[in-house]
Write an enzyme that holds these catalytic residues in place. Structure first.
Site, PDB file in Angstrom:
ATOM      1  N   GLU A 184       0.777  -1.250   0.018  1.00 54.41           N
ATOM      2  CA  GLU A 184      -0.001  -0.068   0.033  1.00 54.41           C
ATOM      3  C   GLU A 184       1.006   1.146  -0.063  1.00 54.41           C
ATOM      4  O   GLU A 184       0.812   2.072   0.931  1.00 54.41           O
ATOM      5  CB  GLU A 184      -1.078  -0.038   1.056  1.00 54.41           C
ATOM      6  CG  GLU A 184      -2.083   0.672   0.948  1.00 54.41           C
ATOM      7  CD  GLU A 184      -3.190   0.636   1.817  1.00 54.41           C
ATOM      8  OE1 GLU A 184      -4.507   1.033   1.769  1.00 54.41           O
ATOM      9  OE2 GLU A 184      -2.926  -0.191   2.900  1.00 54.41           O
ATOM     10  N   TYR A 232       0.225  -7.653  -1.434  1.00 57.09           N
ATOM     11  CA  TYR A 232      -0.932  -7.085  -1.038  1.00 57.09           C
ATOM     12  C   TYR A 232      -2.063  -7.465  -1.565  1.00 57.09           C
ATOM     13  O   TYR A 232      -2.585  -7.152  -2.558  1.00 57.09           O
ATOM     14  CB  TYR A 232      -0.805  -5.718  -1.413  1.00 57.09           C
ATOM     15  CG  TYR A 232      -1.799  -4.675  -0.971  1.00 57.09           C
ATOM     16  CD1 TYR A 232      -2.392  -4.816   0.542  1.00 57.09           C
ATOM     17  CD2 TYR A 232      -2.235  -3.541  -1.553  1.00 57.09           C
ATOM     18  CE1 TYR A 232      -3.368  -4.096   0.946  1.00 57.09           C
ATOM     19  CE2 TYR A 232      -3.162  -2.706  -0.906  1.00 57.09           C
ATOM     20  CZ  TYR A 232      -3.760  -3.143   0.338  1.00 57.09           C
ATOM     21  OH  TYR A 232      -4.676  -2.115   0.886  1.00 57.09           O
ATOM     22  N   ASP A 253       0.704  -8.159   3.515  1.00 55.73           N
ATOM     23  CA  ASP A 253      -0.648  -7.807   3.884  1.00 55.73           C
ATOM     24  C   ASP A 253      -1.612  -8.719   3.166  1.00 55.73           C
ATOM     25  O   ASP A 253      -2.024  -8.667   1.924  1.00 55.73           O
ATOM     26  CB  ASP A 253      -1.296  -6.223   3.806  1.00 55.73           C
ATOM     27  CG  ASP A 253      -2.557  -6.169   4.286  1.00 55.73           C
ATOM     28  OD1 ASP A 253      -3.275  -7.115   4.771  1.00 55.73           O
ATOM     29  OD2 ASP A 253      -3.061  -5.095   4.323  1.00 55.73           O
ATOM     30  N   ASN A 267      -4.589  -9.631   4.110  1.00 59.33           N
ATOM     31  CA  ASN A 267      -5.993  -9.335   4.271  1.00 59.33           C
ATOM     32  C   ASN A 267      -6.774 -10.454   4.898  1.00 59.33           C
ATOM     33  O   ASN A 267      -8.083 -10.305   4.402  1.00 59.33           O
ATOM     34  CB  ASN A 267      -6.693  -8.742   3.218  1.00 59.33           C
ATOM     35  CG  ASN A 267      -6.488  -7.098   3.162  1.00 59.33           C
ATOM     36  OD1 ASN A 267      -7.131  -6.529   4.415  1.00 59.33           O
ATOM     37  ND2 ASN A 267      -6.104  -6.393   2.110  1.00 59.33           N
ATOM     38  N   ASP A 279      -1.524   2.493  10.063  1.00 60.29           N
ATOM     39  CA  ASP A 279      -2.346   1.376  11.108  1.00 60.29           C
ATOM     40  C   ASP A 279      -1.996   0.186  10.836  1.00 60.29           C
ATOM     41  O   ASP A 279      -2.614  -0.968  11.822  1.00 60.29           O
ATOM     42  CB  ASP A 279      -3.782   1.477  10.233  1.00 60.29           C
ATOM     43  CG  ASP A 279      -4.055   1.240   8.717  1.00 60.29           C
ATOM     44  OD1 ASP A 279      -3.004   1.168   8.037  1.00 60.29           O
ATOM     45  OD2 ASP A 279      -5.143   1.125   8.398  1.00 60.29           O
TER      46      ASP A 279
END
Length: 250
Positions: A35, A104, A143, A145, A240
């Site tokens: 990201e 990602y 990541d 997710n 985050d």
């Protein structure tokens, strides 16, 4: 060999929040970002001793991946064998003894409106990794997710139909691991609780450690014995997400 992965939620933003201090302090052999949210030329980043590889999304300010590597790669691949090429979601570096895949994974989005695409992506991604693993060791980071098990998030009961914890996404992650990959953190810490890598910006979630473990390092199972350490840098701020890392001997 030390590797770190971090969803920075905007490379330009995190550069103003201590990224270079952390980068310099850790001196990792590989630093993988997700990201990045940049286009070519938007960041003039010179890192002495590192080779820089970017994969940009077509859409501005969206997605994107990067790898900073001390050693130049023998070859570089972007995305999944010519598929899913618009969002800058993957970089594969080849070295003599291993492949490094920085990823990602697409978010299923609110009300799981992108779940069908996510399922297609997962199948293509798993097939791609298994082809690589036929040739040499494979390290996968990024990541992903998804919180695979209830232990991987603070409030599993209230999130069973939410993106990142739907049964469909969790099943795909289990399929990936069952196909021949090891979750490095659980390899060392199978029962550890309250170990998260992402927190909502809302409701003081990070302060209260109401989080999810959705950032991973995987290694193909035949080479799991090469793992020496797995780490979650929960105290590192700027995004985050927090960074995750491994030490491995290949």
């Amino acid at each position: 060999m030390k590797l770190i992965s971090w969803n920075v939620n905007g490379l330009r933003a995190v550069l103003q929040k201590g990224f270079l201090e952390f980068f310099t302090q850790e001196e990792a052999d590989f630093f993988c970002l997700q990201e990045t949210k940049i286009q070519a030329g938007q960041v003039d980043l010179s890192l002495e001793g590192y080779h820089i590889y970017y994969n940009y999304a077509i859409k501005k300010g969206y997605s994107g991946t990067a790898i900073f590597a001390k050693q130049p790669a023998l070859s570089v691949r972007y995305d999944v064998l010519g598929k899913h090429t618009d969002e800058g979601r993957m970089i594969t570096l080849e070295y003599e003894n291993f492949y490094l895949v920085n990823v990602y994974v697409p978010n299923a989005q609110e009300e799981l409106k992108r779940l069908e695409y996510r399922m297609e992506w997962e199948d293509d991604f798993r097939a791609y990794l298994n082809e690589l693993a036929k040739q040499k060791a494979v390290i996968v980071c990024g990541d992903m997710n998804v919180a695979k098990e209830e232990i991987d998030l603070k409030n599993p009961k209230s999130n069973t139909k939410n993106p990142g914890f739907s049964i469909e996404e969790r099943t795909k992650m289990r399929e990936l691991l069952a196909s021949g990959f090891t979750d490095s953190f659980r390899y060392f810490y199978p029962d550890a609780t309250d170990q998260y890598t992402w927190w909502s910006y809302r409701f003081k979630a990070r302060e209260k450690n109401i989080g999810w473990r959705i950032d991973y390092f995987l290694i193909d199972t035949p080479h799991e014995s090469a793992l020496r350490e797995a780490k979650i840098y929960q105290d590192v701020l700027g995004s985050d997400h927090c960074p995750v890392g491994i030490t491995v001997e290949l």
